[in-house]
Design an enzyme around this catalytic site. Sequence first.
Site, PDB file in Angstrom:
ATOM      1  N   TYR A 137      57.855  46.487  23.805  1.00  9.90           N
ATOM      2  CA  TYR A 137      56.490  46.363  23.291  1.00  9.90           C
ATOM      3  C   TYR A 137      56.148  44.895  23.028  1.00  9.90           C
ATOM      4  O   TYR A 137      55.083  44.419  23.404  1.00  9.90           O
ATOM      5  CB  TYR A 137      56.350  47.162  21.996  1.00  9.90           C
ATOM      6  CG  TYR A 137      54.915  47.331  21.552  1.00  9.90           C
ATOM      7  CD1 TYR A 137      54.220  48.498  21.839  1.00  9.90           C
ATOM      8  CD2 TYR A 137      54.256  46.323  20.848  1.00  9.90           C
ATOM      9  CE1 TYR A 137      52.901  48.658  21.437  1.00  9.90           C
ATOM     10  CE2 TYR A 137      52.938  46.470  20.452  1.00  9.90           C
ATOM     11  CZ  TYR A 137      52.257  47.642  20.746  1.00  9.90           C
ATOM     12  OH  TYR A 137      50.956  47.795  20.353  1.00  9.90           O
ATOM     13  N   PHE A 183      29.878  38.289  40.216  1.00  9.46           N
ATOM     14  CA  PHE A 183      30.372  39.591  40.663  1.00  9.46           C
ATOM     15  C   PHE A 183      29.700  40.697  39.829  1.00  9.46           C
ATOM     16  O   PHE A 183      29.251  40.449  38.717  1.00  9.46           O
ATOM     17  CB  PHE A 183      31.893  39.623  40.483  1.00  9.46           C
ATOM     18  CG  PHE A 183      32.526  40.861  41.032  1.00  9.46           C
ATOM     19  CD1 PHE A 183      32.522  41.097  42.395  1.00  9.46           C
ATOM     20  CD2 PHE A 183      33.126  41.790  40.196  1.00  9.46           C
ATOM     21  CE1 PHE A 183      33.103  42.241  42.907  1.00  9.46           C
ATOM     22  CE2 PHE A 183      33.712  42.930  40.703  1.00  9.46           C
ATOM     23  CZ  PHE A 183      33.698  43.158  42.064  1.00  9.46           C
ATOM     24  N   ASP A 184      29.636  41.909  40.376  1.00  3.54           N
ATOM     25  CA  ASP A 184      28.859  42.961  39.687  1.00  3.54           C
ATOM     26  C   ASP A 184      29.375  43.304  38.288  1.00  3.54           C
ATOM     27  O   ASP A 184      28.584  43.481  37.365  1.00  3.54           O
ATOM     28  CB  ASP A 184      28.688  44.222  40.553  1.00  3.54           C
ATOM     29  CG  ASP A 184      30.007  44.830  41.015  1.00  3.54           C
ATOM     30  OD1 ASP A 184      31.028  44.126  40.961  1.00  3.54           O
ATOM     31  OD2 ASP A 184      30.010  45.987  41.443  1.00  3.54           O
ATOM     32  N   ASP A 234      36.194  32.657  37.885  1.00  6.66           N
ATOM     33  CA  ASP A 234      36.465  34.064  38.148  1.00  6.66           C
ATOM     34  C   ASP A 234      37.308  34.032  39.426  1.00  6.66           C
ATOM     35  O   ASP A 234      36.802  33.834  40.517  1.00  6.66           O
ATOM     36  CB  ASP A 234      35.134  34.794  38.336  1.00  6.66           C
ATOM     37  CG  ASP A 234      35.312  36.267  38.623  1.00  6.66           C
ATOM     38  OD1 ASP A 234      36.464  36.719  38.746  1.00  6.66           O
ATOM     39  OD2 ASP A 234      34.293  36.971  38.749  1.00  6.66           O
ATOM     40  N   ALA A 265      39.561  35.904  41.296  1.00  8.18           N
ATOM     41  CA  ALA A 265      40.184  37.021  42.017  1.00  8.18           C
ATOM     42  C   ALA A 265      40.789  36.618  43.362  1.00  8.18           C
ATOM     43  O   ALA A 265      41.858  37.072  43.730  1.00  8.18           O
ATOM     44  CB  ALA A 265      39.168  38.146  42.202  1.00  8.18           C
ATOM     45  N   LYS A 277      43.450  41.686  43.501  1.00  5.70           N
ATOM     46  CA  LYS A 277      43.100  40.955  44.710  1.00  5.70           C
ATOM     47  C   LYS A 277      44.266  40.021  45.051  1.00  5.70           C
ATOM     48  O   LYS A 277      45.271  40.463  45.588  1.00  5.70           O
ATOM     49  CB  LYS A 277      41.801  40.174  44.527  1.00  5.70           C
ATOM     50  CG  LYS A 277      40.464  40.917  44.427  1.00  5.70           C
ATOM     51  CD  LYS A 277      40.426  42.168  43.686  1.00  5.70           C
ATOM     52  CE  LYS A 277      39.051  42.749  43.464  1.00  5.70           C
ATOM     53  NZ  LYS A 277      38.340  42.250  42.305  1.00  5.70           N
ATOM     54  N   HIS A 289      25.805  52.051  41.592  1.00  6.38           N
ATOM     55  CA  HIS A 289      26.338  52.295  42.935  1.00  6.38           C
ATOM     56  C   HIS A 289      27.583  53.186  42.931  1.00  6.38           C
ATOM     57  O   HIS A 289      27.854  53.875  43.895  1.00  6.38           O
ATOM     58  CB  HIS A 289      26.624  50.977  43.647  1.00  6.38           C
ATOM     59  CG  HIS A 289      27.589  50.086  42.924  1.00  6.38           C
ATOM     60  ND1 HIS A 289      27.255  49.415  41.770  1.00  6.38           N
ATOM     61  CD2 HIS A 289      28.879  49.788  43.169  1.00  6.38           C
ATOM     62  CE1 HIS A 289      28.295  48.732  41.353  1.00  6.38           C
ATOM     63  NE2 HIS A 289      29.305  48.938  42.180  1.00  6.38           N
TER      64      HIS A 289
HETATM   65  C1  LIG Z   1      37.290  42.600  41.408  1.00  9.12           C
HETATM   66  C2  LIG Z   1      36.609  41.481  40.778  1.00  9.12           C
HETATM   67  C3  LIG Z   1      36.345  41.460  39.404  1.00  9.12           C
HETATM   68  C4  LIG Z   1      36.677  42.618  38.485  1.00  9.12           C
HETATM   69  O1  LIG Z   1      38.019  42.927  38.524  1.00  9.12           O
HETATM   70  P1  LIG Z   1      38.584  44.414  38.394  1.00  9.12           P
HETATM   71  O2  LIG Z   1      40.056  44.222  38.500  1.00  9.12           O
HETATM   72  O3  LIG Z   1      38.000  45.234  39.497  1.00  9.12           O
HETATM   73  O4  LIG Z   1      38.171  44.919  37.062  1.00  9.12           O
HETATM   74  C5  LIG Z   1      35.715  40.358  38.887  1.00  9.12           C
HETATM   75  N1  LIG Z   1      35.344  39.349  39.668  1.00  9.12           N
HETATM   76  C6  LIG Z   1      35.579  39.322  40.997  1.00  9.12           C
HETATM   77  C7  LIG Z   1      35.161  38.161  41.817  1.00  9.12           C
HETATM   78  C8  LIG Z   1      36.211  40.393  41.592  1.00  9.12           C
HETATM   79  O5  LIG Z   1      36.405  40.392  42.910  1.00  9.12           O
END
Ligand SMILES: *Cc1c(COP(=O)(O)O)cnc(C)c1O
Length: 460
Positions: free
Chosen positions: A72, A124-125, A215, A217, A258, A450
């Site tokens: 933990y 990103f969304d 961000d 990813a 990713k 979506h």
């Molecule tokens: C996928 C993604 C996110 C969100 O991540 P999740 O692991 O799906 O919650 C944020 N920003 C970008 C650019 C992404 O591709």
Amino acid sequence: MEIPFAESYKIKMVEPIYRSAREQRQQWIKDARYNLFNLRSEQVYIDLLTDSGTGAMSHNQWAALMTGDESYAGSSSYYNLKNAIQELLGFEHFLPTHQGRAAENVLFSVWVKKGNVVPGNSHFDTTKGHIEFRDASAIDCTIDEAFDTGSQHPFKGNLDLLKLEEVYKNHHREEIPMVIVTLTCNTSGGQPVSMHNLREVHKMSNKYGIPVVFDSARFAENAWFIKEREPGYADKSIRQIVTEMFSYADVMTMSSKKDGIVNIGGFIAMRDKELFKQSSVFNIMYEGFNTYGGMAGRDMNALAVGLHEVTTEHYLETRIRQVEFLGNKLLTWGIPIQNPIGGHAVFIDAKHFLEYVPKEEFVAQTLAIELYLEAGVRGVEVGTLLADRDPHTKENRYPKLEMLRLAIPRRTYTNNHMEVVAVALKNIYDRRDSIRHGYKIVSEAPIMRHFSVELGPVIA
Ligand SMILES: *Cc1c(COP(=O)(O)O)cnc(C)c1O
């Protein structure tokens, strides 16, 4: 003869997939209310819905899984991941989260207040969702070339520095908690941001006292494009490029699904100890104690290995070449796609593909459904459905680009699968003029619609 290119791996474990008949798919998509998220995976032959969490782990990652420490507190897996983040990305502090949006949720809980504005390059969304959920707004400062699919600009993820400075000048410092740079920029087509742009955004933001958040990813794919396209970087290693990229960020959020090449996980990393402390409070509340925060020890171990693998030339070359392989096939047939071809996906320009479908009838979604019916290939709409309604006027937002995204999972499909996808699209392209109508909304959620929207054909 020149020795041809081939993948930098061989396959040790396989998962069978099956082709279906068109009649079956017609019933399945109807039962799914014409929303591809509602399909069962066994109803899909080649799944290009997303590259998120769908990649194949290496044998070294599976081996690391077995030595995961599920303590933990103070797990050795946490320290393995901490070391990888420090060594490869250069951040001293980090917090594991269950995925990328959780990292956003924790960070924004500290920083984003009602009425704030958050500039960036086509957020990103989920990022936009988390900003708007807090009654703040995301301001898109992406360069205009990003919205011209024919433009060959090498860094269509770049921020327009004039647009950014406009935001900085027109708002008080307290209204702007951060600028978010998305690497690569998903919404504009998996397009990279140049090192020059990262440096300039950092410099300008410093001048105005605004923290820079990456961000991140697809940071490794972004680094590959810098090496390939930006003068002065051809001879630098991916690791060197990654180190320099992150030197221009104060904070990073990461969806490990990713470029972590794992199936679930995320993290926030930062330099500032005070931010780390404040974020820890929310991380413990939403995610878990600081040394696991929503991740199993074994998953943190696999992620640490994944971060090492993703920052190698041989991994990235195979990755980017496969995406190019699909994109180039489509280009030879004149199918309109976002240029240059992005890092994780090929984006079909649906407005130019299906010219007769009215924008009110969800053009990219119509193409996504056609592709599924044609060959059982699942892509995803990045267009009007994804863009949601304006939070104030409740009107549909019609984005500049209406795209069908074919996201390619990492190390998962072969180029034969890519051929199937390409030929299916060619068949639709050949009969495109007979497709005149799309779909209408039957029901939708108030935010991020979506995922759950239900549709019906306009002409039954
Ligand atoms: C996928 C993604 C996110 C969100 O991540 P999740 O692991 O799906 O919650 C944020 N920003 C970008 C650019 C992404 O591709």
